[in-house]
Design an enzyme around this catalytic site. Structure first.
Site, PDB file in Angstrom:
ATOM      1  N   ASP A 206       0.883  -1.169   0.000  1.00  0.00           N
ATOM      2  CA  ASP A 206       0.000   0.000   0.000  1.00  0.00           C
ATOM      3  C   ASP A 206       0.920   1.218   0.000  1.00  0.00           C
ATOM      4  O   ASP A 206       1.521   1.562   1.017  1.00  0.00           O
ATOM      5  CB  ASP A 206      -0.893  -0.053   1.246  1.00  0.00           C
ATOM      6  N   LYS A 232      -2.435  12.292  -2.948  1.00  0.00           N
ATOM      7  CA  LYS A 232      -1.476  12.579  -1.884  1.00  0.00           C
ATOM      8  C   LYS A 232      -0.135  13.017  -2.462  1.00  0.00           C
ATOM      9  O   LYS A 232       0.843  13.195  -1.746  1.00  0.00           O
ATOM     10  CB  LYS A 232      -1.301  11.347  -0.987  1.00  0.00           C
TER      11      LYS A 232
END
Lengths: 421, 142
Positions: A206, A232
């Site tokens: 992840d 992000k």
């Protein structure tokens, strides 16, 4: 002062990329320290995306007209950029809506393909974000695989010892799915060690928190899958990517069925399109994917290694300065594996109140809450020396932040402590 | 400034903290987005709310709100409590409300300007609503 990675001139250009940094919040210059939740958006990326939408947009792949051809070229170029960015091949990169979508798709596809069966074990860690926790817990109920955990110590840190303990306890996990970096403790995970320890497992990384500031080379890590989000790392929301080794993707049953992912369809049966299209059913977030490509262009124009060193420098400063406050309890490791974000609490003040005062009186954006990692809160509570509020304050930096931002945070925290006594 | 003197003072009140051992009704409320929890204990005297206490933790807004709510509830009938609850919600969502009925609870008027904190303020009130509607874990003993 900005990070030493940037010359004054370079930093000046960076600041102009993010107009919101010139905005005032509650009468103060905005200090944006909520990058781990989502980063600011850049003028270059957004204006290039706008130009794409206004002047080159159409649906991709199917039509033969000029706009379709331009849009398809942009879309596939974006895929090539993502592939190069993580050292993969284009056909190994599938666009998704983000990390959560990527993991959900993977869990379902692994089960449907018989690559994860009843009785198998999936090993994750206790510091996972709900995105890499809830899909495993829920689908284990339906499909009968087991979920085991690499345990965190009471600072929320995953150690090599805890990884080895998990190995001795869990016999040959079929899948190891682990965050590259915790969104709560900031710890960059020892992925190489985990890969080495679980040689035969399917390794899923992840990458949501790690990829914005640290180069991830899927070949060097020998990772089977990688999932991440664009938002992000300054790309728009709604776009992300899933990488998988070609051989695995070929064996994997798609999660979503529909248009474009097919080869031949009859009333009785279906064969699938080639990689990566068999995983991209329906009309994709074309503008988002293209913008993710522009984002990578922009990050590379700054020099990705510069971004990495900038974050290292700011992270070290943030951790050092917070450590000087005796009323602050810090979570996570206390060494250079602690990057880009710090979670902490002020003794006797609830995180929401801390964040509220920081915003109102200092224009500082921080995050307060359980950070989509509820079970980890109970681990941190065990190691806590204060009345743990089941949540934390989190400050997180990106390359447009400065040491001055961190100084303002520290000043703000001292004020909060005085205010709430 | 959301943290008025009233809110700061009420967030530190201790007198309503604790458990009522033989409570007629116990209701748990949770704020899923932040993990804040409150457990309300009710004691009834016929139709009257004769005592309320709470356990739990939370931010200054939710703690102050819980204390002010309990203070306002004690001695009221369930019907009156419903009426107060309705007016509290009206106040939070910018509708007309009866400030006589709310008394000191009107000190939270400005919280409505902080959308992210409205849920902190409403946590005990939403829990009260569950309790009054009888959806809680412990059946109401009359």
């Amino acid at each position: 002062m900005h990070s030493t990675e940037w010359s004054d001139e370079a930093f000046c250009r960076i600041i102009q990329e993010f107009p919101v940094l010139n905005r005032e919040v509650n009468g103060k210059r905005l200090v944006y320290l909520d990058n781990a939740a989502s980063t600011l958006k850049s003028r270059t990326v957004i204006s290039k995306m706008t130009d794409f939408y206004l002047n080159h947009y159409s649906n991709i792949h199917r039509a033969v007209h000029t706009l379709a051809s331009e849009a398809t070229t942009e879309y596939e170029t974006a895929r090539e950029k993502v592939a190069r960015f993580i050292n993969a091949q284009s056909e190994e990169v599938v666009f998704t809506s983000g990390t959560t979508m990527g993991i959900n798709a993977l869990v379902n596809s692994l089960v449907r393909s018989g690559m994860l069966r009843e009785g198998d074990t999936v090993l994750i860690s206790q510091v996972e974000h709900h995105a890499n926790l809830v899909p495993w817990i829920r689908l284990s109920r339906f499909f009968g695989f087991k979920v085991e955990y690499i345990e965190a110590d009471n600072t929320g840190t995953i150690t090599t010892d805890s990884i080895l303990t998990a190995k001795s306890r869990v016999n040959n996990p079929k899948v190891v799915s682990i965050t590259g970096q915790s969104n709560v403790t900031g710890q960059v995970m020892p992925i190489e060690f985990i890969r080495e320890t679980f040689k035969d497992a399917i390794l899923i990384i992840d990458g949501a928190q790690l990829i914005p500031h640290k180069k991830i080379d899927v070949k060097a890590l020998n990772s089977d899958f990688l999932v991440f989000s664009g938002h992000k790392m300054i790309a728009p929301t709604g776009i992300g990517a899933l990488y998988g080794k070609r051989a695995l993707l070929e064996r994997l049953e798609p999660f979503l069925y529909g248009g474009e992912m097919i080869d031949k369809v009859t009333f009785e049966d279906v064969t699938f399109n080639v990689l990566p299209y068999k995983f991209e059913a329906g009309t994709q977030d074309i503008g988002g994917a293209v913008a993710l490509g522009y984002t990578i262009d922009y990050l590379e124009s700054l020099g990705f290694e510069n971004i990495q060193r900038c974050i290292e420098e700011l992270s070290k400063y943030l951790l050092e300065e917070l450590s000087k406050l005796d009323f602050v309890e810090i979570y996570g490791p206390r060494d250079e594996t602690h990057q880009s974000l710090v979670s902490f609490n002020l003794d006797g003040v609830h995180p929401h109140d801390v964040s509220q005062v920081l915003d109102e009186d200092f224009g500082i954006a921080t995050r307060s809450g359980h950070h989509c990692a509820q079970p980890l809160m109970s681990v941190l509570a065990k190691g806590s020396r204060i009345d743990f509020p089941n949540s934390t304050v989190r400050a997180s930096v990106y390359f447009y932040n400065t040491k001055e931002d961190i100084d303002i945070l520290i000043e703000g925290l001292k004020y909060v402590k005085r205010w709430f006594g | 400034m959301i943290y008025s003197e009233f809110i700061m003072d009420y967030s530190k009140l201790k007198k309503f903290h604790g458990k009522i051992e033989n409570a007629h009704r116990i209701e748990e409320g949770k704020n899923l987005s932040c993990g804040d929890e409150v457990t309300l204990y009710f004691l009834f005297d016929g139709d009257k709310i004769s005592d309320v206490k709470f356990e739990g933790h939370g931010c200054a807004i939710s703690q102050a709100s819980t204390n002010a709510m309990i203070e306002q509830l004690i001695g009221k009938t369930k019907e009156e409590a419903f009426e107060i609850l309705k007016n509290v919600e009206n106040m939070m969502f910018g509708r007309d409300f009866d400030d006589q009925l709310l008394g000191p609870v009107t000190n939270f008027y400005d919280v409505k300007n902080y959308p992210m904190r409205v849920k902190c303020f409403l946590l005990p009130w939403k829990t009260l609503e569950l309790a009054l509607n009888g959806e809680g874990k412990k059946p109401l003993k009359e």
